[in-house]
Write an enzyme that holds these catalytic residues in place. Structure first.
Site, PDB file in Angstrom:
ATOM      1  CG  PHE A 126      -1.938   1.017   1.350  1.00 27.28           C
ATOM      2  CD1 PHE A 126      -3.087   0.938   0.593  1.00 27.28           C
ATOM      3  CD2 PHE A 126      -1.806   2.064   2.252  1.00 27.28           C
ATOM      4  CE1 PHE A 126      -4.097   1.885   0.723  1.00 27.28           C
ATOM      5  CE2 PHE A 126      -2.800   3.024   2.389  1.00 27.28           C
ATOM      6  CZ  PHE A 126      -3.955   2.930   1.621  1.00 27.28           C
ATOM      7  CD  GLU A 365      -3.211   0.552   8.453  1.00 33.74           C
ATOM      8  OE1 GLU A 365      -4.447   0.650   8.603  1.00 33.74           O
ATOM      9  OE2 GLU A 365      -2.619  -0.518   8.255  1.00 33.74           O
ATOM     10  N   GLY A 366      -2.107   6.277  10.593  1.00 33.31           N
ATOM     11  CA  GLY A 366      -2.646   7.374  11.382  1.00 33.31           C
ATOM     12  C   GLY A 366      -2.093   7.368  12.785  1.00 33.31           C
TER      13      GLY A 366
END
Length: 385
Positions: A126, A365-366
Site C-alpha cells: 500500500f 495508518e494514522g
C-alpha cells in the site's frame, strides 16, 4: 491460547471463535521466525499463510464477492501478533495492499490480482506515504499525468511496507490540478513497471521490509486506474476505515502476549521463598494490565462489529480502537518488561521483542495524535448535528 473468554462475547459469532482457535493452533506450528532476514521470512510466511487458506479473508473472492469480514481480519491479526510480529505483518499487508481492489477494483483488476494475493502467490503493498506527507494525505505531490493512452507516474513514496519484495502496489498520486484531497487518484502498479525503482531500504527498531520507491516516467495503462478518477482520497480513507481497526487488533495481540508472559514470570519467580505474584505491588501491575487488555478488546470488536453490521463508515469507532489499543498495549508491554527485571531488556527475550514491535503501531495508518483529531471532529460534528 490463554484467556479465550472474549471469543464468547456477543460481538462475535461461533464461526469467529472457530477461526481464532484453529489459527492459533496453526500459528503454534510455525516455529522460530528469522527476524534478521525479514525479506525471506515474509516471503515464506505469505506463502505458508496462502497455501493453508489463511489469506482468504484478506480480500474479496472475485468469483463470489462479499464484503470483507472485519471481525475475522481482527481476530487473525490479534492471534498472529500474539505469536510473532512478522506473521501478523505478512498477513496484514496482504489485506491492506489489496484493500482498494476489494472495495473499488474493476472485475479485471480483481481477477488478475486477488487470486494471487489470497493464495500467497503474490505479495501486495500500500503506497500512500510521501517524504513530505505522512498523515497529511491530501498534501501528496506525486503526480499521475494523463498521457493519452497511459498514465505517467513521477515522484516518491516512502515508508512503504513490503517495499522491495512486493509484486504489486496500490498507489495514490495527484492526477488533477485541483489542490488537496480532490486531486488524487488510485492505481494498481505491478512491481516490474519500468521507471519504478527501490530508492532506499529502511531499517527500524523492529525489522520489517520497508522501502522508499522512486517513480521516473513510469507508464501505466489506463486500465490501472482504480475506481473513478479524482476519487483517490476517498478510496484511501475507505480502505483505512476497514483496516485501521485491525491495527488495533494487532496491538491487542501484542498486549495479550505481554500479559501472558508477565503472569508466567511472576508466578514462577520467587523472592525470599515466595512467588513475586504474592506482592501487592505486582498484583496491581497485573490488574492494570488485564484491565487495559479487556478494555482494548471491547473497543476493537465493537468497531469491527459495527463495520460488519453495515455501518457505511466507522471512522470514530476505528480511531478510538486504534488510539486506545495501541497506546495501552505500549503500557502493558512496558509493565511486562519491568516485571521481568534485567531479563526484560535482554536481546531475544519475548517481552524485549514486543517492546520494539509495538512502537510503530502508534504511528502507521494514522498516528495516535491524528486519531485524537478524528475522534474530536466526529464528536463535535455529531453534537452540532
Amino acid at each position: 491460547m490463554a484467556d479465550t473468554s472474549y471469543l464468547d462475547w456477543p460481538f462475535l459469532e461461533p464461526r469467529h471463535k472457530a477461526h481464532a482457535e484453529t489459527l492459533d493452533t496453526w500459528a503454534g506450528t510455525l516455529g522460530p521466525i528469522d527476524h534478521h532476514d525479514t525479506d525471506n521470512a515474509c516471503r515464506s510466511l505469505v506463502a505458508k499463510l496462502g497455501a493453508d487458506g489463511w489469506l482468504e479473508p484478506t480480500a474479496v473472492d472475485p468469483a463470489d464477492p462479499k464484503p470483507l469480514d472485519v471481525r475475522t481480519l481482527c481476530l487473525s491479526r490479534e492471534t498472529l501478533a500474539r505469536h510473532d510480529g512478522l506473521a501478523d505483518f505478512a498477513f496484514a499487508m496482504q489485506g491492506l495492499g489489496t484493500g482498494a481492489l476489494s472495495l473499488f477494483g474493476s472485475d479485471a483488476q480483481r481477477d488478475e490480482w486477488l487470486p494471487l494475493t489470497r493464495s500467497g502467490k503474490a505479495i501486495s503493498a500500500f503506497a500512500l506515504t510521501e517524504p513530505q506527507s505522512g498523515s497529511d494525505v491530501a498534501n501528496s505531490t506525486m503526480t499521475a499525468r494523463d498521457d493519452g493512452d497511459a498514465w505517467v507516474l513521477d515522484g516518491e513514496k516512502t515508508w512503504i511496507s513490503n517495499g522491495g519484495i512486493a509484486d504489486v502496489y496500490t498507489l495514490f498520486a495527484r492526477s488533477e490540478d485541483t489542490p488537496g484531497a480532490k486531486g488524487l487518484s488510485a492505481f494498481v502498479v505491478p512491481a516490474d513497471t519500468p521507471g519504478l525503482e527501490i530508492a532506499e531500504r529502511l531499517e527500524t527498531i523492529a525489522p520489517h521490509p520497508l522501502a522508499t520507491l522512486r517513480f521516473t516516467g513510469a507508464r501505466l495503462p489506463k486500465s490501472a486506474l482504480i475506481g473513478e478518477r479524482g476519487q483517490g482520497f476517498k478510496i484511501a480513507m475507505s480502505v483505512l476505515d476497514v483496516f485501521r481497526t485491525t491495527v488495533a487488533a494487532a496491538g491487542l495481540g501484542f498486549a495479550r502476549r505481554a500479559l501472558d508472559e508477565a503472569v508466567t514470570r511472576v508466578t514462577a519467580r520467587k523472592v525470599q521463598g515466595k512467588p513475586l505474584s504474592d506482592l501487592q505491588m505486582v498484583q496491581a501491575h497485573i490488574a492494570e494490565m488485564a484491565l487495559k487488555v479487556d478494555a482494548s478488546a471491547l473497543l476493537v470488536y465493537r468497531a469491527a462489529w459495527a463495520k460488519d453490521s453495515g455501518a457505511p463508515r466507522v471512522s470514530r469507532e476505528a480511531a478510538m480502537a486504534k488510539l486506545f489499543a495501541t497506546d495501552e498495549a505500549q503500557k502493558v508491554i512496558d509493565a511486562a518488561v519491568q516485571l521481568h527485571g534485567g531479563d526484560g531488556v535482554r536481546a531475544g527475550e519475548t517481552v524485549e521483542r514486543l517492546y520494539r514491535e509495538i512502537r510503530a503501531l502508534r504511528i502507521y495508518e494514522g498516528a495516535s495524535d491524528v486519531q485524537k483529531v478524528i475522534i474530536a471532529r466526529q464528536t463535535l460534528d455529531a453534537a452540532r448535528a
